[in-house]
Write an enzyme that holds these catalytic residues in place. Structure first.
Site, PDB file in Angstrom:
ATOM      1  N   ASP A 105       7.217   6.128  -5.319  1.00 57.44           N
ATOM      2  CA  ASP A 105       7.154   6.222  -3.854  1.00 57.44           C
ATOM      3  C   ASP A 105       8.523   5.875  -3.276  1.00 57.44           C
ATOM      4  OD1 ASP A 105       4.461   6.780  -3.818  1.00 57.44           O
ATOM      5  OD2 ASP A 105       3.845   4.690  -3.583  1.00 57.44           O
ATOM      6  N   GLY A 107       4.483   2.882   2.064  1.00 57.82           N
ATOM      7  CA  GLY A 107       5.595   3.443   1.283  1.00 57.82           C
ATOM      8  C   GLY A 107       6.192   2.535   0.238  1.00 57.82           C
ATOM      9  N   SER A 155       0.825  -1.196   0.000  1.00 56.23           N
ATOM     10  CA  SER A 155       0.000   0.000   0.000  1.00 56.23           C
ATOM     11  C   SER A 155       0.860   1.247   0.000  1.00 56.23           C
ATOM     12  CB  SER A 155      -0.900   0.018   1.228  1.00 56.23           C
ATOM     13  OG  SER A 155      -0.099   0.275   2.364  1.00 56.23           O
ATOM     14  N   LYS A 156       0.252   2.324  -0.418  1.00 49.87           N
ATOM     15  CA  LYS A 156       0.959   3.592  -0.473  1.00 49.87           C
ATOM     16  C   LYS A 156       1.367   4.024   0.928  1.00 49.87           C
ATOM     17  CE  LYS A 156       0.723   8.065  -2.639  1.00 49.87           C
ATOM     18  NZ  LYS A 156       2.161   8.023  -2.899  1.00 49.87           N
ATOM     19  N   ARG A 157       0.509   3.703   1.872  1.00 50.16           N
ATOM     20  CA  ARG A 157       0.775   4.130   3.251  1.00 50.16           C
ATOM     21  C   ARG A 157       2.078   3.565   3.795  1.00 50.16           C
ATOM     22  NH1 ARG A 157      -3.650   3.017   7.313  1.00 50.16           N
ATOM     23  NH2 ARG A 157      -2.118   3.390   8.934  1.00 50.16           N
TER      24      ARG A 157
END
Ligand code: GLU
Length: 486
Positions: free
Chosen positions: A266, A260, A256-258
């Site tokens: 990212d 990283g 996930s983007k969260r």
């Protein structure tokens, strides 16, 4: 054997996800390992998912990572167009769909959304929920179909799957997979907006473009038996399938983007080097026989034998990527490192110091560039610290002894002019010897006084050299005052 041809077929929907980058890399490596061709095809038939700027990201990422395509929208190799919307405008997909209709392998379907929704809910004779289309429109007469088409009724074109028997398909990583045909849905080939589905377009294009090895994420594995049915209906040779394993995060969940690690950018935003990312991503689902870990792209081309790919999910381990990045930084040419590190050094150090020397200090001590400011911020200003930092068992020192030593060494350093590392080192060690101290009993208090830290990227004398006499004296005096207050 014919030349290996692979393709990377991204949809322009945003940043390049790590999974997509891995697919691109494996497709590239499989082709290049055999001196084959690597092709870029843009799959933009899902107009709703199109994101502005996503095409640039695809080109930029391939260029930066060195996954240079031999053919693509910008490099005609005779198999174009390489953009599916352009292929659609030429009528390629519709023509093939019509051929299937002629053969009885496909048919027009006029079912409304309401009817399809109601189908999903219905239960078959055997009590099982019906998930596949019920072939309602297959039974329309030719005249009925003509009339509906003439009246402009919205429609799709569906593939006519067999309802009996099984379909077995082979994947080079996952082996043979067999599914009963009654579980294969009558796939939509052409949507009501006139665009082909991924399901249809990938088969048509992979065939027309001479793709020998279809390399893609394993989310397509379960649909592959249906694709084989389409190949067979055309009498086309089925390509070699290489489905790549799932990639998860450390908690075995979707990236996930969260956390990283969702996309290439990212990762570069967080200071990872492209070479390290490519190297690390290569190991997400593949491992050489000798378990070696550090590979340049050229070395990967040489070593990558896709038969050693794994089918079990690969875990993206940030700690390991950081370690690997640190190895790449250590091996980096100094001038290049300097260019990349300087902005991070300047973030922490605004004073007029020899920044190159600071850059030198951190090269072997960081894993990613953003580690730099926190390592060197003391050059700008000594942070608040506790005098307990002067205690060090191994150095056999404590605040009292440190105060004693600092008071004695202050005038010596005051009288000294040659503030270079070697000269300072000789001076301080000489002083230790003459006065019956261990080197650490001199160096530890000085380093603590200058930095306020227990861990610094360099020793006392290197810090003295960078700070220079005036600033060093200021800090040493302040430390004595601090220790006297205890
Ligand atoms: N356009 C598909 C995607 O981006 C490609 C799948 C494939 O490689 O066939 O997921």
């Amino acid at each position: 054997m014919s030349t290996v041809r692979t393709r990377f077929a991204p949809s322009p929907t945003g940043r390049m996800h790590v999974g997509n980058l891995r697919t691109a890399l494996y497709a590239y490596l499989i082709a290049k390992h055999e001196n084959g061709s690597f092709m870029l095809r843009i799959e933009d038939t899902d107009q709703e998912r199109f994101v502005d700027g996503a095409l640039e990201i695809i080109y930029r990422t391939l260029a930066k990572t060195g996954l240079i395509h031999d053919e693509g929208p910008d490099k005609d190799g005779g198999y174009g167009p390489y953009v599916q919307s352009e292929r659609n405008a030429q009528g390629i997909y519709l023509n093939y769909a019509k051929q299937l209709i002629e053969q009885g392998d496909a048919y027009y379907c006029f079912c409304t959304k309401e009817r399809l929704d109601s189908l999903k809910a219905s239960v078959g004779e055997d009590g099982k929920e019906i998930a596949v289309y019920d072939k309602h429109c297959l039974h329309l007469s030719r005249e009925e179909v003509e009339a509906k088409l003439a009246a402009g009724e919205p429609h799709v074109i569906r593939f006519n799957m067999p309802t009996e028997g099984n379909t077995t398909f082979h994947d080079d990583i996952y082996g043979d997979i067999t599914v009963p045909n009654n579980e294969l849905d009558d796939l939509i080939l052409i949507k009501s907006d006139g665009y082909p589905t991924y399901n249809f377009a990938n088969v048509i294009d992979d065939h027309l473009m001479g793709i020998t090895h279809v390399v893609r994420g394993n989310e397509y594995l379960s649909s592959s038996p249906k694709y084989n049915r389409i190949y067979e209906a055309f009498g086309w040779e089925i390509p070699t399938y290489v489905h790549c394993p799932l990639i998860t995060n450390e908690e075995h969940k979707k990236l996930s983007k969260r956390s990283g690690h969702s996309s290439y950018e990212d990762l570069t935003d967080q200071g990872f080097l492209t070479e390290a990312i490519v190297n690390y991503v290569a190991l997400l689902g593949w491992c050489p026989e000798d378990n070696r870990e550090i590979f340049s792209l050229e070395e990967l081309v040489k070593e990558f034998d896709y038969h050693h790919m794994s089918k079990s999910p690969a875990v993206f381990d940030m700690t390991k990527l950081k370690w690997m990045n640190g190895e790449y930084i250590k091996a980096m040419d100094f001038d290049k490192f300097c260019d990349m590190a300087l902005p991070f050094v300047k973030e922490a150090v605004k004073s007029d110091l020899d920044l190159k020397k600071i850059v030198q200090m951190v090269k072997t001590r960081i894993e990613v560039f953003p580690d730099i400011p926190a390592l060197i911020d003391f050059f700008e200003e000594v942070p608040e610290y506790d005098v307990s930092m002067y205690t060090h068992k191994k150095m056999k020192t404590n605040p009292e002894l440190s105060l004693e030593v600092l008071k004695k060494i202050l005038p010596v350093l005051e009288d000294f002019e040659d503030y270079t590392n070697d000269a300072l080192y000789d001076l301080l060690c000489g002083f230790a010897k003459e006065n019956g101290y261990k080197n650490g009993q001199i160096l530890w208090p000085i380093r603590t006084a200058l930095s306020g830290k227990q861990m610094t990227p360099a020793g006392a004398t290197e810090i003295l050299e960078v700070l220079g006499k005036e600033e060093s004296m200021k800090r040493l005096h302040a430390a004595v005052e601090k220790l006297e207050c205890v």
